[in-house]
Motif scaffolding. Structure first.
Motif, PDB file in Angstrom:
ATOM      1  N   GLY A  62       1.149  -1.126   0.159  1.00  0.00           N
ATOM      2  CA  GLY A  62       0.254   0.161   0.055  1.00  0.00           C
ATOM      3  C   GLY A  62       0.434   0.530  -0.025  1.00  0.00           C
ATOM      4  O   GLY A  62       0.699   1.983  -1.113  1.00  0.00           O
ATOM      5  N   ALA A  63       2.281   1.225   0.801  1.00  0.00           N
ATOM      6  CA  ALA A  63       3.098   2.166   1.103  1.00  0.00           C
ATOM      7  C   ALA A  63       3.404   2.629  -0.669  1.00  0.00           C
ATOM      8  O   ALA A  63       3.774   3.801  -1.358  1.00  0.00           O
ATOM      9  CB  ALA A  63       3.903   2.334   2.152  1.00  0.00           C
ATOM     10  N   TRP A  64       4.191   1.468  -0.911  1.00  0.00           N
ATOM     11  CA  TRP A  64       3.924   1.657  -2.499  1.00  0.00           C
ATOM     12  C   TRP A  64       3.639   1.979  -3.971  1.00  0.00           C
ATOM     13  O   TRP A  64       3.885   3.040  -4.312  1.00  0.00           O
ATOM     14  CB  TRP A  64       4.489   0.128  -3.074  1.00  0.00           C
ATOM     15  CG  TRP A  64       5.055   0.622  -4.706  1.00  0.00           C
ATOM     16  CD1 TRP A  64       4.281  -0.374  -5.524  1.00  0.00           C
ATOM     17  CD2 TRP A  64       6.253   0.864  -5.071  1.00  0.00           C
ATOM     18  NE1 TRP A  64       5.237  -0.744  -6.407  1.00  0.00           N
ATOM     19  CE2 TRP A  64       6.306  -0.235  -6.342  1.00  0.00           C
ATOM     20  CE3 TRP A  64       8.047   0.674  -4.598  1.00  0.00           C
ATOM     21  CZ2 TRP A  64       7.690   0.358  -7.958  1.00  0.00           C
ATOM     22  CZ3 TRP A  64       8.411   1.588  -5.334  1.00  0.00           C
ATOM     23  CH2 TRP A  64       8.726   0.960  -6.329  1.00  0.00           C
ATOM     24  N   THR A  65       2.149   1.468  -4.273  1.00  0.00           N
ATOM     25  CA  THR A  65       1.234   1.591  -4.311  1.00  0.00           C
ATOM     26  C   THR A  65       0.501   3.408  -4.311  1.00  0.00           C
ATOM     27  O   THR A  65       0.556   4.385  -5.090  1.00  0.00           O
ATOM     28  CB  THR A  65      -0.215   1.114  -4.035  1.00  0.00           C
ATOM     29  OG1 THR A  65       0.613  -0.332  -4.681  1.00  0.00           O
ATOM     30  CG2 THR A  65      -1.087   1.675  -5.321  1.00  0.00           C
ATOM     31  N   ASN A  66       0.998   3.769  -3.200  1.00  0.00           N
ATOM     32  CA  ASN A  66       0.615   5.209  -2.876  1.00  0.00           C
ATOM     33  C   ASN A  66       1.511   6.126  -3.307  1.00  0.00           C
ATOM     34  O   ASN A  66       1.011   7.291  -3.475  1.00  0.00           O
ATOM     35  CB  ASN A  66      -0.028   5.243  -1.185  1.00  0.00           C
ATOM     36  CG  ASN A  66      -1.138   5.403  -0.774  1.00  0.00           C
ATOM     37  OD1 ASN A  66      -2.230   4.871  -1.586  1.00  0.00           O
ATOM     38  ND2 ASN A  66      -1.401   4.743   0.331  1.00  0.00           N
ATOM     39  N   GLU A  67       2.580   5.912  -3.514  1.00  0.00           N
ATOM     40  CA  GLU A  67       4.230   7.036  -3.730  1.00  0.00           C
ATOM     41  C   GLU A  67       3.820   6.734  -5.129  1.00  0.00           C
ATOM     42  O   GLU A  67       3.951   7.599  -5.376  1.00  0.00           O
ATOM     43  CB  GLU A  67       4.948   5.787  -3.086  1.00  0.00           C
ATOM     44  CG  GLU A  67       6.583   6.609  -3.693  1.00  0.00           C
ATOM     45  CD  GLU A  67       6.227   8.293  -3.519  1.00  0.00           C
ATOM     46  OE1 GLU A  67       7.393   8.737  -4.004  1.00  0.00           O
ATOM     47  OE2 GLU A  67       5.996   8.860  -2.118  1.00  0.00           O
ATOM     48  N   LYS A  68       3.491   5.439  -5.637  1.00  0.00           N
ATOM     49  CA  LYS A  68       3.685   5.477  -7.231  1.00  0.00           C
ATOM     50  C   LYS A  68       3.348   6.448  -8.329  1.00  0.00           C
ATOM     51  O   LYS A  68       2.695   6.091  -8.929  1.00  0.00           O
ATOM     52  CB  LYS A  68       4.578   4.268  -7.797  1.00  0.00           C
ATOM     53  CG  LYS A  68       6.019   3.636  -7.187  1.00  0.00           C
ATOM     54  CD  LYS A  68       6.349   4.424  -7.184  1.00  0.00           C
ATOM     55  CE  LYS A  68       7.633   4.355  -6.470  1.00  0.00           C
ATOM     56  NZ  LYS A  68       9.126   5.232  -5.759  1.00  0.00           N
ATOM     57  N   GLY A  69       1.752   5.926  -7.270  1.00  0.00           N
ATOM     58  CA  GLY A  69       0.514   7.138  -7.725  1.00  0.00           C
ATOM     59  C   GLY A  69       0.306   8.162  -7.449  1.00  0.00           C
ATOM     60  O   GLY A  69      -0.669   9.197  -8.163  1.00  0.00           O
TER      61      GLY A  69
END
Length: 228
Positions: A62-69
């Motif tokens: 989730g942290a990765w997805t939020n950052e890359k989004g």
């Protein structure tokens, strides 16, 4: 992380994952790196796969997805490359998912696909197409000095993209910067060679560029452009 899968490396990664979960709260940048490493190693290493709980793995993802989004602003060089692709007639999307600089789809015949619907996440093209992540590697991706070497976080990102099914094509800043800004045709030819596409670029009725493998440089090795 950098193609090392010996027992010591596996134990180190597993310990880092367990320690991060035990801490409960970690910095976003640490979560991003842990998620990439976990994604790369979990299928080949049971020790890494079992090091953390499913809920913590979801937290890292989730942290990765939020950052890359998040909304990103392209650099000046990135924008120049995007304009060059547009001149070539190559449909692409800037700042795509997974932190991809420019996303392109090449058809099975070697040409480039123009409709944006061909990009992943859509109803999509036939499976014969190739998803290409065209990445501009600026100075922050390399060591300093006369012989720049890509840094660890850069290798990690591209291994992660490869795992996700992307063919990564990299444009080093020290090669791109050799081509003068006014040499639009040479920039197009350079990207054409990098993409190794059969698609031709037509500058005029008589001036047509087709892919040729790079010639040998007088200094040894392959030439990336006529300015080498």
């Amino acid at each position: 992380v950098l193609k090392r899968t010996d027992e010591a490396s596996v134990r180190l990664v597993a310990a880092a994952l367990r320690g991060a979960e035990a801490m409960g709260s970690i910095k976003p940048e640490h979560a991003h790196q842990l998620w990439q490493v976990y994604s790369l190693m979990k299928d080949s290493s049971p020790e890494v796969s079992s090091a953390i709980s499913p809920s913590f793995a979801s937290k890292l993802e989730g942290a990765w997805t939020n950052e890359k989004g998040r909304l990103k602003k392209s650099s000046e060089r990135h924008s120049e490359m995007s304009k060059t692709l547009t001149l070539m007639g190559v449909s692409h999307v800037n700042e795509y998912k997974e932190d991809i600089d420019m996303a392109i789809v090449l058809t099975g015949s070697g040409g480039w696909s123009r409709p944006r619907s061909a990009l992943p996440g859509s109803s999509g093209p036939p499976s014969a197409s190739t998803r290409v992540a065209l990445e501009f590697d600026g100075p922050d991706h390399y060591t300093t000095g006369p012989s720049p070497r890509a840094l660890g976080h850069t290798h990690l990102k591209y291994r992660y993209l490869s795992l996700k099914g992307w063919s990564v094509v990299r444009v080093p800043f020290f090669v791109w910067d050799k081509i003068p800004f006014w040499a639009s045709m040479e920039r197009q030819r350079y990207l054409q060679r990098l993409l190794s596409t059969d698609e031709e670029i037509r500058f005029s009725e008589k001036d047509v560029s087709v892919y040729r493998s790079p010639k040998e440089s007088v200094w040894g090795g392959k030439r990336s452009s006529r300015y080498d």
